[in-house]
Design a protein around this motif. Structure first.
Motif, PDB file in Angstrom:
ATOM      1  N   GLY A 142       0.824  -1.175   0.022  1.00 15.39           N
ATOM      2  CA  GLY A 142      -0.002   0.041   0.026  1.00 15.39           C
ATOM      3  C   GLY A 142       0.928   1.407  -0.163  1.00 15.39           C
ATOM      4  N   TYR A 170      -2.434   5.782  -1.230  1.00  7.74           N
ATOM      5  CA  TYR A 170      -3.765   6.383  -1.338  1.00  7.74           C
ATOM      6  C   TYR A 170      -3.613   7.837  -1.376  1.00  7.74           C
ATOM      7  CZ  TYR A 170      -3.802   7.490   3.695  1.00  7.74           C
ATOM      8  OH  TYR A 170      -3.588   8.138   4.864  1.00  7.74           O
ATOM      9  N   ILE A 188      -8.098  -2.590  -4.156  1.00  5.24           N
ATOM     10  CA  ILE A 188      -8.844  -2.407  -3.013  1.00  5.24           C
ATOM     11  C   ILE A 188      -8.107  -3.293  -1.806  1.00  5.24           C
ATOM     12  CG2 ILE A 188     -10.744  -3.642  -1.535  1.00  5.24           C
ATOM     13  CD1 ILE A 188     -12.558  -3.504  -4.099  1.00  5.24           C
ATOM     14  N   GLU A 189      -7.382  -4.247  -2.268  1.00  5.21           N
ATOM     15  CA  GLU A 189      -6.286  -4.900  -1.323  1.00  5.21           C
ATOM     16  C   GLU A 189      -5.232  -4.002  -0.687  1.00  5.21           C
ATOM     17  OE1 GLU A 189      -3.160  -8.699  -1.317  1.00  5.21           O
ATOM     18  OE2 GLU A 189      -4.545  -8.504  -3.044  1.00  5.21           O
ATOM     19  N   LEU A 191      -5.277  -0.409  -1.050  1.00  8.95           N
ATOM     20  CA  LEU A 191      -5.840   0.534  -0.277  1.00  8.95           C
ATOM     21  C   LEU A 191      -6.216   0.111   1.091  1.00  8.95           C
ATOM     22  CD1 LEU A 191      -7.991   2.059  -3.146  1.00  8.95           C
ATOM     23  CD2 LEU A 191      -5.975   3.163  -2.236  1.00  8.95           C
ATOM     24  N   GLU A 192      -6.421  -1.267   1.377  1.00 10.12           N
ATOM     25  CA  GLU A 192      -7.021  -1.536   2.823  1.00 10.12           C
ATOM     26  C   GLU A 192      -5.701  -2.044   3.401  1.00 10.12           C
ATOM     27  OE1 GLU A 192     -11.215  -2.295   2.947  1.00 10.12           O
ATOM     28  OE2 GLU A 192      -9.764  -0.543   3.447  1.00 10.12           O
ATOM     29  N   ARG A 194      -3.123  -0.468   4.490  1.00  8.35           N
ATOM     30  CA  ARG A 194      -2.710   0.313   5.656  1.00  8.35           C
ATOM     31  C   ARG A 194      -4.126   1.052   6.143  1.00  8.35           C
ATOM     32  NH1 ARG A 194       0.771   4.450   5.787  1.00  8.35           N
ATOM     33  NH2 ARG A 194       2.639   3.520   5.197  1.00  8.35           N
ATOM     34  N   PRO A 195      -3.799   1.740   7.561  1.00  5.83           N
ATOM     35  CA  PRO A 195      -4.817   2.551   7.740  1.00  5.83           C
ATOM     36  C   PRO A 195      -5.012   3.924   6.911  1.00  5.83           C
ATOM     37  CG  PRO A 195      -3.365   1.923   9.610  1.00  5.83           C
ATOM     38  CD  PRO A 195      -2.891   1.524   8.456  1.00  5.83           C
ATOM     39  N   ARG A 196      -6.077   4.535   6.619  1.00 13.15           N
ATOM     40  CA  ARG A 196      -6.099   5.722   5.671  1.00 13.15           C
ATOM     41  C   ARG A 196      -6.567   6.918   6.634  1.00 13.15           C
ATOM     42  NH1 ARG A 196      -8.568   1.960   2.730  1.00 13.15           N
ATOM     43  NH2 ARG A 196     -10.648   2.911   3.171  1.00 13.15           N
ATOM     44  N   THR A 205      -9.867   9.567   1.932  1.00 12.05           N
ATOM     45  CA  THR A 205      -9.559   8.410   2.705  1.00 12.05           C
ATOM     46  C   THR A 205     -10.854   7.548   2.590  1.00 12.05           C
ATOM     47  OG1 THR A 205     -10.649   9.545   4.493  1.00 12.05           O
ATOM     48  CG2 THR A 205      -8.092   9.559   4.572  1.00 12.05           C
ATOM     49  N   ASP A 206     -11.937   7.921   1.962  1.00 17.13           N
ATOM     50  CA  ASP A 206     -13.028   7.040   1.780  1.00 17.13           C
ATOM     51  C   ASP A 206     -12.684   6.043   0.668  1.00 17.13           C
ATOM     52  OD1 ASP A 206     -16.138   6.357   2.234  1.00 17.13           O
ATOM     53  OD2 ASP A 206     -15.785   6.654   0.059  1.00 17.13           O
ATOM     54  N   LEU A 207     -12.908   4.863   0.729  1.00 20.34           N
ATOM     55  CA  LEU A 207     -12.903   3.742   0.061  1.00 20.34           C
ATOM     56  C   LEU A 207     -13.141   3.824  -1.590  1.00 20.34           C
ATOM     57  CD1 LEU A 207     -10.854   1.120  -0.961  1.00 20.34           C
ATOM     58  CD2 LEU A 207     -12.945  -0.111  -0.099  1.00 20.34           C
TER      59      LEU A 207
END
Length: 291
Positions: A142, A170, A188-189, A191-192, A194-196, A205-207
């Protein structure tokens, strides 16, 4: 006597460094034996390593200080390297720069897949004419890892973007432009991974919002960041593909927001950035680099 003393000190330092990293039984691993260290060769490479993308022209005194050598030893090594083509004097000055023989070595490295060797000279063509900094990055999970960076004029922002440093993918145009060309599940993997968190009030920060941004970036062929990764910075980024169309890296150019607004920056910088990206991609493909 002073030269002999300095040489003895350098040899002691070299031996100490080797001893600290040598295995328990050096006879079983002779390449790590401090007796195999040639101090004069180490000094020659110390001279060459004195030159960087930020300090590409140096005086004798500057080389001696950076290489931790006395002036006499530095002078003799510089003259030898000039004779061999690895250094060259800068006309009408007392400075020196890396010579074309270093470029030959770079092409040898390039044939074994070094993207950084391609890009660094081209980044210097973008700074400071097009932007205040230009970078090469790759994706790692990420994160974006910087492989090369040329900068001038962003000192007040105190941003650490040295080769090897990481930023969250991100939050950056350089990350977006590489993520945009991955399959959705991989986006998605990553972006997820690490914490955003918001690095500025503009950071997405919203997926779902990020995925929509990546779709737009893919459609446009470039990414922009206007203060999203750091206040006061504007960035453009473009992707680098291999022969199979797989993204293998990204290039970016950044300016201080006080220099110009985003539309003007995009109009002026994007054509040049895309030109350099095409050059890098063409060389990468011909050299067989791949993701």
């Amino acid at each position: 006597m002073a030269g002999h003393s300095s040489m003895a000190k350098a040899e002691k330092k070299a031996a100490k460094r080797k001893t600290e990293t040598a295995p328990q039984n050096p006879k079983k691993d002779p390449k790590n034996n401090p007796k195999n260290y040639v101090a004069s060769v180490g000094k020659a490479f110390a001279v060459l390593r004195s030159f960087t993308s930020e300090a590409f022209e140096l005086t004798l005194s500057e080389v001696a200080a950076r290489a931790d050598l006395d002036r006499g030893t530095a002078f003799r090594l510089i003259q030898t390297l000039i004779e061999l083509g690895y250094l060259q004097p800068v006309p009408q000055s007392r400075r020196f720069r890396l010579g074309l023989a270093c470029l030959d070595l770079g092409y040898t490295v390039l044939s074994h897949g070094s993207l950084r060797a391609i890009v660094e000279p081209l980044l210097r063509d973008l700074v400071p004419e097009v932007g205040d900094a230009a970078s090469l990055g790759i994706l790692d999970g990420g994160d974006v890892i910087y492989l090369a960076r040329v900068g001038a004029g962003l000192d007040r922002h105190k941003m650490d973007r040295r080769p090897g440093s990481r930023i969250p993918a991100y939050s950056a145009a350089l990350g977006h432009v590489m993520l945009a060309h991955l399959a959705r599940d991989e986006q998605i993997e990553r972006l997820e991974a690490r914490p955003r968190v918001k690095l500025s009030e503009r950071t997405l920060t919203d997926l779902d919002a990020l995925l929509a941004r990546l779709d737009l970036v893919k459609k446009k062929g470039h990414a922009v960041s206007d203060g999203e990764n750091a206040y006061g910075l504007r960035t453009l980024a473009t992707p680098i593909f291999d022969a199979q169309g797989v993204v293998i890296g990204g290039l970016s150019v950044t300016i201080d927001a006080m220099r110009m607004d985003m539309p003007a920056f995009r109009d002026q910088a994007l054509p040049r950035l895309m030109q350099v990206t095409r050059q890098v991609q063409d060389i990468a493909i011909k050299s067989g680099l791949s993701g």
